[in-house]
Design an enzyme around this catalytic site. Sequence first.
Site, PDB file in Angstrom:
ATOM      1  CB  CYS A 263     -43.314 -56.423 -10.586  1.00  0.00           C
ATOM      2  SG  CYS A 263     -43.811 -57.946 -11.596  1.00  0.00           S
TER       3      CYS A 263
ATOM      4  CG  HIS B  92     -41.508 -56.500  -4.299  1.00  0.00           C
ATOM      5  ND1 HIS B  92     -42.316 -56.224  -5.221  1.00  0.00           N
ATOM      6  CD2 HIS B  92     -41.134 -57.875  -5.071  1.00  0.00           C
ATOM      7  CE1 HIS B  92     -42.792 -56.700  -6.395  1.00  0.00           C
ATOM      8  NE2 HIS B  92     -41.966 -57.964  -6.325  1.00  0.00           N
TER       9      HIS B  92
ATOM     10  CD  GLU C 199     -38.928 -56.553   0.066  1.00  0.00           C
ATOM     11  OE1 GLU C 199     -39.703 -57.483  -0.339  1.00  0.00           O
ATOM     12  OE2 GLU C 199     -39.304 -55.454   0.041  1.00  0.00           O
TER      13      GLU C 199
ATOM     14  CE  LYS D 112     -45.953 -57.949  -4.524  1.00  0.00           C
ATOM     15  NZ  LYS D 112     -45.414 -56.601  -3.806  1.00  0.00           N
TER      16      LYS D 112
ATOM     17  CG  HIS E 215     -46.760 -59.929  -7.388  1.00  0.00           C
ATOM     18  ND1 HIS E 215     -47.075 -58.590  -8.038  1.00  0.00           N
ATOM     19  CD2 HIS E 215     -45.391 -60.254  -7.619  1.00  0.00           C
ATOM     20  CE1 HIS E 215     -45.797 -58.293  -8.150  1.00  0.00           C
ATOM     21  NE2 HIS E 215     -44.955 -59.145  -8.194  1.00  0.00           N
TER      22      HIS E 215
ATOM     23  CG  PHE F   2     -39.818 -60.596 -14.217  1.00  0.00           C
ATOM     24  CD1 PHE F   2     -40.523 -61.482 -14.896  1.00  0.00           C
ATOM     25  CD2 PHE F   2     -39.234 -60.916 -12.836  1.00  0.00           C
ATOM     26  CE1 PHE F   2     -40.878 -62.722 -14.219  1.00  0.00           C
ATOM     27  CE2 PHE F   2     -39.502 -62.133 -12.474  1.00  0.00           C
ATOM     28  CZ  PHE F   2     -40.299 -63.202 -12.932  1.00  0.00           C
TER      29      PHE F   2
END
Lengths: 86, 406, 423
Positions: free
Chosen positions: C170, C310, C321, C342, C347, C406
């Site tokens: 990502c 993010h 975050e 997002k 996403h 990930f």
Amino acid sequence: MREFTLADLTRIMRASVGVDDSVDLDGDILDTLFTDLGYDSLALLEIASKIDLELGTSTPDDAVGQLETPRHFVDYVNEKLSVGAA
Amino acid sequence: MKPVVVTGIGALASNGMSTETYWSATVDGTAGIGPISRFEPETYPIALAGEMASFDPKEHVPSRLLVETSMMSHLAIAAADAALADAKLVTSALPEYEMAVITANATGGVEVGQRELQKLWSEGPEHVSAYMSIAWFYAATTGQLSIRHKMRGHCGVVVSEQAGGLDAIGHARRLLNQGHRMALAGGTESTMAPAGLVAQIPTGHLSPRKDPARAYLPFDVDAVGYLPGEGGAILVLEEAGSAQARGVTQPYGEIVGYAATFDPRPGRGRPPTLWRAAEQAVADAGLTPADIDVVFADAYGIPSLDRVEADAIAAVFGPRGVPVTAPKTMTGRLYGGGGALDVATALLSIRDGVIPPTVNVTSVDPEYQIDLVLGESRPAPLRHALVLGRGYGGFNAAIVVKGNDN
Amino acid sequence: MRARRVAITGLGVVAPGGIGRKAFWERLTSGQSASRRITLFDPTGFRCQVAAEVDFDPAQYGLSPQEIRRMDRTAQFAVVATREALADSGLTTDELVPERTAVAVGNAVGCTMGLENEYVVLSDGGQKWLVDHEYAVPHGYDYFAPSSLGREVAWATHAEGPTAVVSSGCTSGIDALGYAAELLWEGSADVVIAGSTDAPISPITQACFDAIKATSTLNDQPDRACQPFDNERRGLVLGEGSAFFILEDTAAARRRGAHIYCEIVGYASRANAFHMTGLKPDGREMAEAIRVAMDQAQLNPDDIDYINAHGSGTRQNDRHETAAVKTSLGARAYDVPMSSIKSMVGHSLGGIGSIEIAACALAIEHDVVPPTANLYTRDPECDLDYVPLTARDHRTDAALSVGSGFGGFQSAIVVAADSGDRR
């Protein structure tokens, strides 16, 4: 209604999430923390998912996080099974 | 540009499950090509591969890690363990943010991907494993190596099909010039599942031959394609000063040059650009073609592509101007692992003063003006090697390595 | 101090709710989410049944019949965004010097839809392990090997320089820009076509994220399903899309009178080496990536005007975050608007990183910061200014975009307008 046992749980664990070399799943682990047995959050999700598939139960998101030991898991599953049978 | 040395190698392929067994088989000209055994191949037009049939992941990967990874990562975990042991490097002794992991990958965790797709489509979404999200994707190996060895620097993944292994090493070299002191770099791959094989058949580039001695013949008049192989290599790269400071006196050698180019689309009337990658890598090394003692070829095994490579080598080095070899004739082409394994092989060749052979090729096309080392290893004093790699679609990469001065 | 600087001179976007940079920006500033019940496949039986989809007719966006046949949706997005970016830059393929033109494409999950569709046929609906090669389509390998995405962008731009797909999950969309900037800084290229793309709205991807319970379950309110930083947030919503940029040496861009959106002034990536999917609440490795990126940019926390988060909307991410931003920006964290787009465009995994950098470039261009949609209830652990619901006029010269993925990847990039380019 058949009871879900520790043996059932460890059978499913072996088949789906593996076992640390230093861990004996046949030992006295009922009250050992999953983290101490080497299982992380993903493993618990996978175990819960496999149990759900086998028994037709459904384990909600927040429930998995509360199941810290094999005893918690076995008790939780048996509770769901008895509710289901009622 | 700070010097970047190679202090550890973990190589594995169908002809050797460890660096030294791979190398000694390679020097002997012993191939690992055989009939596909991972699945029943009888209905498929492709019969052979370089499978690592005797590699047992359970011997190299802890049980808990095994369930959440695929073969491509199993190979890397084994290779990285071997490379770090070879380098005598303990990652916990180094600053966490100064250790990088850059791997190449081309096809992902194929057998896990196919298994989970099958569960999804034959049984339903609730049957997809929680581990699919982390086992199949192209970055899985880098992530797992980072976690396993607690490496918190720049971790990344380069995908350029079979040029990737060289691009990964080239990129790691960049990072070692920017505040990182060591990197795991390279790649390992496995496409050995039915879906993995069948995905490649439409390219027409796989060899359908059934005789291992006649199936994968790069540069031969009788070339008809390549064979898929499992394996690759993970190298320990270090900034030279840092390696010296921790007592390394005999690195394998140095990564001294790197370049990458892309081919123009066929039909546009512009020439392919492998020659430029080779030339630029040599220049990047501060060398001239005369300094290169051996070329490890990409060795696609398709006549039109062999011609391009032969012409490129002849253009840069002059006709028969440098020994050329393709030990991947013993292992098959290894996708993201190929370039890394070739770099490892080049360093071992320099160390031992011997050029491993290109096996099975008997009749080099006379129009290719290359000195291909055929049949048996050729002893030779070696100092610099050029490694070439190409990825399907037009990727070209080149790495120049120099042997240890000591 | 680097000899060269990296300017963004062209920008193209394909995103849910807005194809083309103008429509994309209108979507972002509207505060309206583009997520809806999934139409790209039948989501019955899936945990999460919503996604942010692009209403995309490839022919309408200039792709030829052969391109449409050959290219998976992921590649189609990339090429459309690339062509828009190139046109925007004022450069034509004839003006680019092929050997000095490089390509960097970020992508996380390859050509998922093409691959899955192909699998379904070859396996006859998942029935055959020994899939049937006689049903394979000619371009099947392109779907299997995502390097094909690099090839398509190189072909579209006639690039013959270094070309790679950067596939770090990502954070791919940020990492591809970092990779591209590196090529320019070191002098390996004069122009880099850089961006990212993903079209993952496909059963296997949905099932994957569902299996780890990372996805939102607000199926009966699709547009509300992704609620970053909200106390009620319950997970991510998949999106799809692409953004591409033309990167060139700032001095060269100025010489030819190009419009410069901003420059890439800092980039760093670190890894948490903790867990493939889990995040620790302290966000320390993301904080380190931010610190290094800002250090490269020679910027202090006070210089950052906007943070593109993010903000995936999972419980753990948003907390992670927030902590990272507080660690790296200190007290300034409370004064900098930080939003998650997002919330509106979903996403898109490998695609979103570049889409978010596009949002930063446009924020700098317009001096407006996009909002976080669906943010109604405060989470005590997420107490920064997330620009709830409504876009805001805000002088923006420097923006920070962060990503997490990930594998433990944590990336940060800083883009800034040069005072020489500000009007």
